[in-house]
Scaffold this motif. Structure first.
Motif, mmCIF file in Angstrom:
data_model
loop_
_atom_site.group_PDB
_atom_site.id
_atom_site.type_symbol
_atom_site.label_atom_id
_atom_site.label_comp_id
_atom_site.label_asym_id
_atom_site.label_seq_id
_atom_site.Cartn_x
_atom_site.Cartn_y
_atom_site.Cartn_z
ATOM 1 N N PRO A 88 9.917 -9.011 -9.750
ATOM 2 C CA PRO A 88 8.484 -8.850 -10.038
ATOM 3 C C PRO A 88 8.097 -9.059 -11.492
ATOM 4 O O PRO A 88 6.918 -9.201 -11.789
ATOM 5 N N LEU A 93 9.875 -2.257 -10.742
ATOM 6 C CA LEU A 93 8.983 -2.024 -9.620
ATOM 7 C C LEU A 93 8.553 -0.566 -9.555
ATOM 8 O O LEU A 93 7.383 -0.247 -9.352
ATOM 9 N N ALA A 95 4.802 0.782 -10.214
ATOM 10 C CA ALA A 95 4.065 1.376 -9.119
ATOM 11 C C ALA A 95 3.566 2.775 -9.465
ATOM 12 O O ALA A 95 2.474 3.175 -9.098
ATOM 13 N N SER A 102 -1.258 -1.580 -7.531
ATOM 14 C CA SER A 102 -0.162 -1.443 -6.585
ATOM 15 C C SER A 102 -0.468 -2.148 -5.291
ATOM 16 O O SER A 102 -1.602 -2.293 -4.889
ATOM 17 N N ARG A 120 10.573 3.886 -0.399
ATOM 18 C CA ARG A 120 9.610 2.819 -0.697
ATOM 19 C C ARG A 120 10.361 1.488 -0.615
ATOM 20 O O ARG A 120 11.373 1.296 -1.274
ATOM 21 N N TYR A 141 10.073 -2.590 -1.064
ATOM 22 C CA TYR A 141 9.354 -3.778 -1.536
ATOM 23 C C TYR A 141 9.994 -4.985 -0.869
ATOM 24 O O TYR A 141 11.199 -5.217 -1.009
ATOM 25 N N ARG A 157 9.916 -9.163 -0.064
ATOM 26 C CA ARG A 157 9.444 -10.474 -0.526
ATOM 27 C C ARG A 157 8.809 -11.230 0.637
ATOM 28 O O ARG A 157 9.424 -11.440 1.675
ATOM 29 N N PHE A 201 5.484 -9.563 -3.664
ATOM 30 C CA PHE A 201 6.093 -8.460 -2.943
ATOM 31 C C PHE A 201 5.014 -7.587 -2.302
ATOM 32 O O PHE A 201 3.976 -7.296 -2.908
ATOM 33 N N SER A 243 4.644 -3.779 -0.127
ATOM 34 C CA SER A 243 5.412 -2.542 -0.055
ATOM 35 C C SER A 243 4.989 -1.714 1.139
ATOM 36 O O SER A 243 3.856 -1.800 1.622
ATOM 37 N N THR A 280 14.068 3.634 -3.540
ATOM 38 C CA THR A 280 13.321 2.378 -3.537
ATOM 39 C C THR A 280 14.254 1.220 -3.211
ATOM 40 O O THR A 280 15.363 1.145 -3.730
ATOM 41 N N LEU A 311 14.499 -3.164 -2.700
ATOM 42 C CA LEU A 311 13.909 -4.470 -3.009
ATOM 43 C C LEU A 311 14.658 -5.479 -2.133
ATOM 44 O O LEU A 311 15.821 -5.752 -2.368
#
Length: 460
Positions: free
Chosen positions: A99, A346, A350, A357, A394, A396, A398, A421, A423, A453, A455
């Protein structure tokens, strides 16, 4: 229709209205020694994009046909080498999904040069921010930015890619407060590249090894770390440190730990001083080591990924039994820590810049039979249902243009942010993330056992 009487604000820039198929130039918004940056409109997807044109003004000019022509045929080799480097760097950047790094959308050749299209990121550079709102920048602000910047650099370094062009002008603060690393990949020395004669280097920000081919073999993560130290030094003191070549003769750079600027902790000042060491071996050897000096705590970001699928940014994409030899500077890095540093941007963004966000959707919990087994201590601490209810991750994910996300077969109404991204929040359980509507369907299964979190970038 082009106006032949148009006088560009940026010399040799393409005029507003110039078209490349679906892309229409609106305005030249920035220029460097080697390129021109345009704001453009994508008529096909109806959105703003940024187009960077390779334009080394010391070697070329634009003719009436909008093509670039050399000042002298003697410069053909150095121009061609630089052009190839420009395109190769864009191709490498296109492989990163982070990001705080620009997302490359397309690259092509035209007008005897090359063009790279990325998402358009609105905001101002650190250079402009320092001039316009100097009171905004203090240690608390720097410490909000650093995890994101370090995460982006760690992502580059993990792929054996150096930025080599860091300065206040190459870091943009978006309108939502998140930083973006611009101008990655200055050409390397010793290969006929355009930085012969130091035309590309930013005085004060480039370490000594970038000034001479004799030290080219000493380039590594510490090269970018020196530049990060110079960026911090400039933001703290208001002026850049002396050029490293001048410091190598007589070092007049005042150590921050000695001058102790008001409002900054000794820990931060000592880390900056260490990053600005003239000798590469005296600097932190990796982003992880630099983060440790800064007391950045990536441990707050839990590493949750149990699979090793390509595109998951939290784990290395390699077999655990692999014995492939790594470059010297790669051996300094802990892969899981790098992944955590990449996600830190990220999380901090956030939490601290919520007005930008992405949309959040909370699917229903997965059936208990799909949840990951908990340890005996966890089971004895609370009933399984209560533990699952308290666990919230959480994620995220793509997403490409036109794609739709389903979680365990249930369609989610998510809109990706400008960084690509989207979420959502998931309680403990097992989930099949499926993306449809793109060129190829993509999917990935994840198992959430702890709060934290993720990704992820599902693959076809």
């Amino acid at each position: 229709m082009l106006d032949n009487d148009f006088i560009p604000k940026v010399p040799n820039a393409l005029p507003p209205g110039y078209r490349f198929d679906e892309f229409e130039i609106q305005e030249a918004i920035d220029a460097s020694m080697t390129s021109i940056l345009y704001r453009a409109w994508d008529h096909q997807l109806e959105r703003l994009v940024a187009i960077r044109e390779y334009m080394p003004k010391a070697y070329v000019m634009r003719n009436d046909m909008m093509e670039l022509v050399l000042h002298s045929e003697r410069d053909h080799l150095v121009y061609t080498t630089g052009l190839n480097s420009f395109m190769q760097e864009a191709r490498q950047l296109a492989h990163f999904n982070h990001p705080n790094l620009p997302q490359v959308l397309r690259i092509w050749s035209d007008n005897n040069t090359a063009y790279v299209v990325t998402l358009f990121y609105s905001g101002i550079t650190l250079d402009e921010l320092q001039k316009q709102q100097p009171s905004l920048i203090d240690e608390a602000w720097l410490r909000r930015m650093l995890p994101m910047l370090c995460g982006a650099l760690a992502t580059l370094h993990a792929a054996e890619h150096l930025h080599r062009n860091l300065s206040l002008k190459s870091i943009q603060i978006q309108d939502n407060g998140l930083p973006i690393l611009l101008n990655t990949g200055a050409p390397r020395r010793g290969q006929g590249s355009l930085d012969e004669g130091n035309t590309l280097l930013h005085p004060g920000f480039a370490p000594l090894e970038q000034y001479t081919g004799d030290l080219a073999s000493q380039l590594g993560p510490w090269t970018d770390i020196y530049a990060v130290g110079a960026v911090l030094y400039t933001l703290i003191t208001g002026s850049a440190p002396p050029a490293s070549v001048a410091r190598s003769i007589q070092d007049s750079c005042v150590r921050l730990a000695e001058s102790q600027p008001e409002g900054y902790s000794l820990n931060l000042l000592q880390a900056v001083d260490k990053a600005l060491s003239l000798k590469p071996e005296d600097r932190p050897q990796s982003i992880d080591a630099f983060a440790a000096l800064l007391n950045i705590q990536p441990d707050d970001v839990r590493e949750l990924v149990s699979s090793k699928k390509t595109g998951t940014a939290l784990v290395p994409v390699e077999d655990p039994d692999s014995t492939v030899a790594l470059p010297r500077w790669k051996r300094y890095q802990a892969a899981l820590q790098i992944g955590a540093a990449a996600v830190a941007g990220l999380i901090v963004g956030a939490l601290l810049f919520g007005r930008g966000s992405p949309a959040v959707s909370s699917p229903e919990p997965a059936p208990a039979s799909l949840a990951v087994n908990q340890s005996p201590a966890q089971v004895s601490a609370a009933p399984a249902a209560a533990a699952a209810e308290s666990t919230l991750a959480r994620v995220y994910i793509r997403m490409n243009d036109g794609e739709q996300l389903s979680v365990n077969g249930k369609v989610q109404k998510l809109t990706p942010a400008a960084n690509g991204f989207a979420s959502l929040q998931l309680p403990a359980g097992k989930y099949l993330l499926a993306l449809s509507g793109g060129e190829i369907p993509r999917k990935q299964t994840i198992v959430v056992a702890n709060s934290g979190t993720w990704l992820v970038n599902p693959q076809g």
